[in-house]
Scaffold this motif. Structure first.
Motif, PDB file in Angstrom:
ATOM      1  N   VAL A   1      47.544  21.971 -31.383  1.00 50.99           N
ATOM      2  CA  VAL A   1      46.533  22.057 -32.434  1.00 50.99           C
ATOM      3  C   VAL A   1      46.249  20.634 -32.916  1.00 50.99           C
TER       4      VAL A   1
ATOM      5  N   TRP B   1      43.724  21.547 -25.399  1.00 52.81           N
ATOM      6  CA  TRP B   1      44.281  22.815 -24.927  1.00 52.81           C
ATOM      7  C   TRP B   1      43.980  23.037 -23.452  1.00 52.81           C
TER       8      TRP B   1
ATOM      9  N   ALA C   1      50.012  24.022 -21.005  1.00 55.82           N
ATOM     10  CA  ALA C   1      50.833  24.532 -22.104  1.00 55.82           C
ATOM     11  C   ALA C   1      51.988  25.377 -21.568  1.00 55.82           C
TER      12      ALA C   1
ATOM     13  N   TRP D   1      55.923  26.459 -31.865  1.00 55.42           N
ATOM     14  CA  TRP D   1      54.566  26.183 -31.390  1.00 55.42           C
ATOM     15  C   TRP D   1      53.551  26.571 -32.463  1.00 55.42           C
TER      16      TRP D   1
ATOM     17  N   ASN E   1      50.077  27.196 -33.759  1.00 51.96           N
ATOM     18  CA  ASN E   1      48.914  27.465 -32.924  1.00 51.96           C
ATOM     19  C   ASN E   1      47.889  28.292 -33.677  1.00 51.96           C
TER      20      ASN E   1
ATOM     21  N   MET F   1      44.595  30.624 -28.808  1.00 52.28           N
ATOM     22  CA  MET F   1      45.468  29.979 -27.826  1.00 52.28           C
ATOM     23  C   MET F   1      46.451  30.984 -27.240  1.00 52.28           C
TER      24      MET F   1
END
Length: 239
Positions: free
Chosen positions: A177, A205, A210, A222, A224, A228
């Motif tokens: 992010v 992203w 990831a 994480w 987020n 995502m």
């Protein structure tokens, strides 16, 4: 998101100045507002977006604009072997180096040159109630507005993240992010550093990158947004 952002953020605060984080996708006409409204005199930018910053500052004219522009290459933080393994969309911008922009409104400095100068900071003067951070709203209903955060308010949230999110020394945090946004900045970058976590930073992203990072670095936290998670779990091409 890049290591230079982490270094620059703490350097600005150590100098007793105020951080004004800005979306790197903004164009010159948007940047004009941030520069003028915040009365910013120094900007730190990656070379791929420094030209927009220079154009914005030049348009504002003397007395209302930047005096210094510090420029770095994102590629400086990349291992030499990493360029060939980047996603196709990243290869078009992440490893590239760009010339310094024309900046008639002020002075341009290379990040590496300033680091080589090994300048020592003055004695720390900032206190808890001094302004530390001025992020701007999205400007959905009008001109973007600066949100004032002091050192004390930032520290309160950073310390609270430990017990709230069960962050412990040695944990690994995936930060994808945006760090120019309050979530990535406070709950990602600052909380991770304060609680001794490892920062795994992605510049943008990409679901496959990831997923690989989560497995390779054994990610424990994480921060987020739901899209995502949906994207990561929505396909059948990731084991």
């Amino acid at each position: 998101n890049c290591p230079q952002f982490v270094v620059a953020f703490h350097a600005v605060l150590r100098a007793g100045a105020v951080v004004v984080p800005v979306n790197p996708m903004n164009k010159a006409d948007e940047l004009e507002h941030y520069i003028q409204n915040s009365a910013a005199r120094v900007a730190i930018a990656s070379s791929d977006i420094a030209g927009e910053m220079a154009r914005a500052a030049t348009t504002l004219g003397p007395g209302n604009t930047l005096e210094h522009l510090v420029v770095f290459d994102l590629a400086d933080a990349l291992p030499e072997s990493s360029a060939t393994g980047l996603p196709p969309l990243w290869q078009a911008w992440l490893p590239l180096r760009h010339p310094l922009p024309d900046f008639p409104a002020g002075a341009v400095h290379r990040w590496a040159d300033l680091q080589a100068g090994a300048a020592l900071p003055r004695p720390l003067q900032a206190r808890g109630d001094d302004l530390a951070l001025l992020p701007y709203t999205s400007g959905t209903t009008g001109a973007a507005k600066g949100c004032m955060h002091t050192h004390r308010t930032l520290m309160h949230n950073v310390l609270a993240a430990g017990p709230w999110l069960d962050m412990r020394a040695g944990d690994a945090v995936l930060i994808v992010v945006p760090m120019f946004h309050i979530t990535g900045l406070v709950m990602g970058m600052l909380a991770s550093i304060r609680h001794g976590c490892r920062l795994v930073v992605l510049p943008r992203w990409d679901r496959h990158v990831a997923a690989e990072a989560i497995a390779r670095f054994r990610i424990t936290h994480w921060p987020n947004i739901p899209t995502m998670v949906i994207d990561l779990l929505g396909g059948d091409d990731i084991d």
